[in-house]
Design a protein around this motif. Structure first.
Motif, PDB file in Angstrom:
ATOM      1  N   ARG A  87      -1.523  -4.436 -14.945  1.00  0.00           N
ATOM      2  CA  ARG A  87      -1.876  -4.669 -13.539  1.00  0.00           C
ATOM      3  C   ARG A  87      -1.851  -3.369 -12.743  1.00  0.00           C
ATOM      4  NH1 ARG A  87       2.722  -5.428 -10.547  1.00  0.00           N
ATOM      5  NH2 ARG A  87       4.675  -5.573 -11.701  1.00  0.00           N
ATOM      6  N   LYS A  88      -2.299  -2.311 -13.408  1.00  0.00           N
ATOM      7  CA  LYS A  88      -2.383  -1.015 -12.755  1.00  0.00           C
ATOM      8  C   LYS A  88      -3.207  -1.130 -11.471  1.00  0.00           C
ATOM      9  CE  LYS A  88      -3.504   3.810 -13.771  1.00  0.00           C
ATOM     10  NZ  LYS A  88      -3.840   4.749 -14.846  1.00  0.00           N
ATOM     11  N   GLY A  89      -2.688  -0.567 -10.402  1.00  0.00           N
ATOM     12  CA  GLY A  89      -3.341  -0.675  -9.102  1.00  0.00           C
ATOM     13  C   GLY A  89      -2.578  -1.546  -8.128  1.00  0.00           C
ATOM     14  N   ALA A  90      -1.608  -2.342  -8.621  1.00  0.00           N
ATOM     15  CA  ALA A  90      -0.754  -3.145  -7.747  1.00  0.00           C
ATOM     16  C   ALA A  90       0.193  -2.218  -6.979  1.00  0.00           C
ATOM     17  CB  ALA A  90       0.035  -4.158  -8.576  1.00  0.00           C
ATOM     18  N   PRO A  91       0.762  -2.682  -5.869  1.00  0.00           N
ATOM     19  CA  PRO A  91       1.615  -1.798  -5.058  1.00  0.00           C
ATOM     20  C   PRO A  91       2.753  -1.136  -5.814  1.00  0.00           C
ATOM     21  CG  PRO A  91       1.091  -3.782  -3.815  1.00  0.00           C
ATOM     22  CD  PRO A  91       0.558  -3.996  -5.208  1.00  0.00           C
ATOM     23  N   ASP A  92       3.351  -1.849  -6.775  1.00  0.00           N
ATOM     24  CA  ASP A  92       4.498  -1.277  -7.481  1.00  0.00           C
ATOM     25  C   ASP A  92       4.095  -0.437  -8.686  1.00  0.00           C
ATOM     26  OD1 ASP A  92       3.656  -3.350  -9.095  1.00  0.00           O
ATOM     27  OD2 ASP A  92       5.668  -4.158  -9.465  1.00  0.00           O
ATOM     28  N   THR A  93       2.820  -0.075  -8.795  1.00  0.00           N
ATOM     29  CA  THR A  93       2.377   0.841  -9.850  1.00  0.00           C
ATOM     30  C   THR A  93       2.077   2.233  -9.290  1.00  0.00           C
ATOM     31  OG1 THR A  93       0.032   0.202  -9.696  1.00  0.00           O
ATOM     32  CG2 THR A  93       1.437  -1.092 -11.171  1.00  0.00           C
ATOM     33  N   PHE A  94       2.560   2.477  -8.077  1.00  0.00           N
ATOM     34  CA  PHE A  94       2.430   3.784  -7.424  1.00  0.00           C
ATOM     35  C   PHE A  94       3.809   4.332  -7.072  1.00  0.00           C
ATOM     36  CE2 PHE A  94      -1.569   1.703  -6.569  1.00  0.00           C
ATOM     37  CZ  PHE A  94      -2.515   2.714  -6.580  1.00  0.00           C
ATOM     38  N   ASP A  95       3.890   5.645  -6.922  1.00  0.00           N
ATOM     39  CA  ASP A  95       5.083   6.281  -6.374  1.00  0.00           C
ATOM     40  C   ASP A  95       4.949   6.265  -4.857  1.00  0.00           C
ATOM     41  OD1 ASP A  95       7.253   7.835  -5.673  1.00  0.00           O
ATOM     42  OD2 ASP A  95       6.400   9.709  -6.441  1.00  0.00           O
ATOM     43  N   ALA A  96       5.211   5.107  -4.254  1.00  0.00           N
ATOM     44  CA  ALA A  96       5.016   4.948  -2.813  1.00  0.00           C
ATOM     45  C   ALA A  96       5.926   5.863  -2.019  1.00  0.00           C
ATOM     46  CB  ALA A  96       5.251   3.486  -2.420  1.00  0.00           C
ATOM     47  N   ARG A 198      -8.700 -10.886 -11.935  1.00  0.00           N
ATOM     48  CA  ARG A 198      -7.256 -10.980 -12.175  1.00  0.00           C
ATOM     49  C   ARG A 198      -6.455  -9.937 -11.417  1.00  0.00           C
ATOM     50  NH1 ARG A 198      -4.260  -8.262 -15.683  1.00  0.00           N
ATOM     51  NH2 ARG A 198      -6.080  -7.487 -16.791  1.00  0.00           N
ATOM     52  N   SER A 199      -7.011  -8.731 -11.245  1.00  0.00           N
ATOM     53  CA  SER A 199      -6.244  -7.631 -10.669  1.00  0.00           C
ATOM     54  C   SER A 199      -6.750  -7.217  -9.284  1.00  0.00           C
ATOM     55  CB  SER A 199      -6.286  -6.421 -11.618  1.00  0.00           C
ATOM     56  OG  SER A 199      -5.527  -5.346 -11.091  1.00  0.00           O
ATOM     57  N   GLU A 201      -8.856  -8.518  -7.103  1.00  0.00           N
ATOM     58  CA  GLU A 201      -8.876  -9.527  -6.044  1.00  0.00           C
ATOM     59  C   GLU A 201      -7.468  -9.973  -5.660  1.00  0.00           C
ATOM     60  OE1 GLU A 201     -12.058 -10.655  -4.241  1.00  0.00           O
ATOM     61  OE2 GLU A 201     -11.665  -8.609  -4.920  1.00  0.00           O
ATOM     62  N   ARG A 202      -6.538  -9.916  -6.594  1.00  0.00           N
ATOM     63  CA  ARG A 202      -5.142 -10.179  -6.238  1.00  0.00           C
ATOM     64  C   ARG A 202      -4.634  -9.084  -5.303  1.00  0.00           C
ATOM     65  NH1 ARG A 202      -1.236 -10.957 -11.212  1.00  0.00           N
ATOM     66  NH2 ARG A 202      -2.574 -12.792 -11.400  1.00  0.00           N
ATOM     67  N   ASN A 203      -4.990  -7.846  -5.598  1.00  0.00           N
ATOM     68  CA  ASN A 203      -4.584  -6.748  -4.725  1.00  0.00           C
ATOM     69  C   ASN A 203      -5.275  -6.834  -3.362  1.00  0.00           C
ATOM     70  OD1 ASN A 203      -3.015  -5.806  -6.843  1.00  0.00           O
ATOM     71  ND2 ASN A 203      -4.578  -4.387  -7.565  1.00  0.00           N
ATOM     72  N   ALA A 204      -6.517  -7.297  -3.346  1.00  0.00           N
ATOM     73  CA  ALA A 204      -7.232  -7.468  -2.078  1.00  0.00           C
ATOM     74  C   ALA A 204      -6.504  -8.451  -1.175  1.00  0.00           C
ATOM     75  CB  ALA A 204      -8.660  -7.936  -2.336  1.00  0.00           C
ATOM     76  N   ALA A 205      -5.953  -9.516  -1.758  1.00  0.00           N
ATOM     77  CA  ALA A 205      -5.207 -10.491  -0.960  1.00  0.00           C
ATOM     78  C   ALA A 205      -3.934  -9.881  -0.385  1.00  0.00           C
ATOM     79  CB  ALA A 205      -4.870 -11.710  -1.820  1.00  0.00           C
ATOM     80  N   VAL A 206      -3.315  -8.978  -1.122  1.00  0.00           N
ATOM     81  CA  VAL A 206      -2.123  -8.288  -0.629  1.00  0.00           C
ATOM     82  C   VAL A 206      -2.475  -7.366   0.536  1.00  0.00           C
ATOM     83  CG1 VAL A 206      -0.345  -6.591  -1.256  1.00  0.00           C
ATOM     84  CG2 VAL A 206      -0.920  -8.434  -2.843  1.00  0.00           C
ATOM     85  N   VAL A 207      -3.628  -6.724   0.448  1.00  0.00           N
ATOM     86  CA  VAL A 207      -4.067  -5.761   1.452  1.00  0.00           C
ATOM     87  C   VAL A 207      -4.492  -6.441   2.748  1.00  0.00           C
ATOM     88  CG1 VAL A 207      -5.933  -4.122   1.970  1.00  0.00           C
ATOM     89  CG2 VAL A 207      -4.738  -3.998  -0.229  1.00  0.00           C
ATOM     90  N   ALA A 208      -5.055  -7.633   2.662  1.00  0.00           N
ATOM     91  CA  ALA A 208      -5.714  -8.278   3.803  1.00  0.00           C
ATOM     92  C   ALA A 208      -4.880  -8.349   5.081  1.00  0.00           C
ATOM     93  CB  ALA A 208      -6.189  -9.671   3.398  1.00  0.00           C
TER      94      ALA A 208
END
Length: 223
Positions: A87-96, A198-199, A201-208
């Motif tokens: 699920r690379k690209g989700a918020p917890d896959t970055f060094d925020a 799977r990935s 569009e799930r991230n898009a919902a988090v961003v919205a």
């Protein structure tokens, strides 16, 4: 921004429906303010963030530099160790936290060049020190999915931005662009569509929900 392009507000945000000239004019005001300013461009995956950032940068020339959030992707080996590679690209896959620290350093503009990592999609990894931000550049344009996410380390980003734009293009066009991008970088059409579903569009919902925290909501494709 020209009044003809302002079409009301969403909460505290100006809704903008027009081409690049009005956006470039806003960015130029920031660049001409006499001090270092940070402009954030965000939106869901495939919304055109890097395209808009590049177009504004091209118009402003040496007065601006682009610093993508994607440089803070965790390395593939670390994602595998954490069990997050699928699920690379989700918020917890970055060094925020690292990204927030960079923005703070860029705001201070302490008389030295700051070097920034850059993500290379062709190898799916970031290279350190790829982008130079000289101390005399007045506008830093940063773009990425999670600039207005109000959770964890990401929640500190909004207060570090002088202005934030949220890109809201047509959903079908955005998804088509995402599929085409994944195919271009090696996935089969079926794999690309599955990854988007799977990935991305799930991230898009988090961003919205971050749309409500933007200064400007850009409707449609300005480029």
């Amino acid at each position: 921004m020209d009044d003809e392009h302002a079409v009301g507000t969403t909460g505290g945000s100006v809704r903008y429906e027009g081409g690049l000239p009005g956006l470039i004019a806003r960015a130029r005001v920031l660049a001409d303010s006499g001090q270092r300013r940070l402009l954030g461009i965000t939106g869901p995956p495939g919304s055109g963030k890097s395209t808009v950032a590049a177009a504004v940068h091209a118009a402003l020339g040496s007065s601006a530099v682009v610093v993508p959030m994607d440089g803070f992707h965790l390395a593939g080996a670390e994602l595998a160790r954490l069990g997050r590679a699928d699920r690379k690209g989700a918020p917890d896959t970055f060094d925020a936290a690292g990204y927030v620290a960079l923005l703070r350093r860029l705001r201070e503009s302490g008389g030295e060049t700051v070097y920034v990592p850059e993500f290379h999609r062709e190898v799916e990894e970031s290279y350190a020190g790829s982008i130079a931000v000289p101390p005399d550049v007045p506008l830093v344009i940063t773009e990425g999915n999670y600039l207005l996410l109000d959770e964890g380390p990401w929640s500190a980003v909004r207060d570090l931005l002088d202005e934030a734009w949220f890109l809201a293009p047509d959903g079908d066009e955005r998804v088509a662009r995402l599929v085409e991008r994944h195919v271009r970088f090696g996935k089969s059409p079926d794999e690309a569509r599955e990854w988007v579903r799977r990935s991305d569009e799930r991230n898009a919902a988090v961003v919205a929900p971050g749309r409500a925290r933007a200064d400007v909501v850009v409707l449609g494709d300005p480029v």
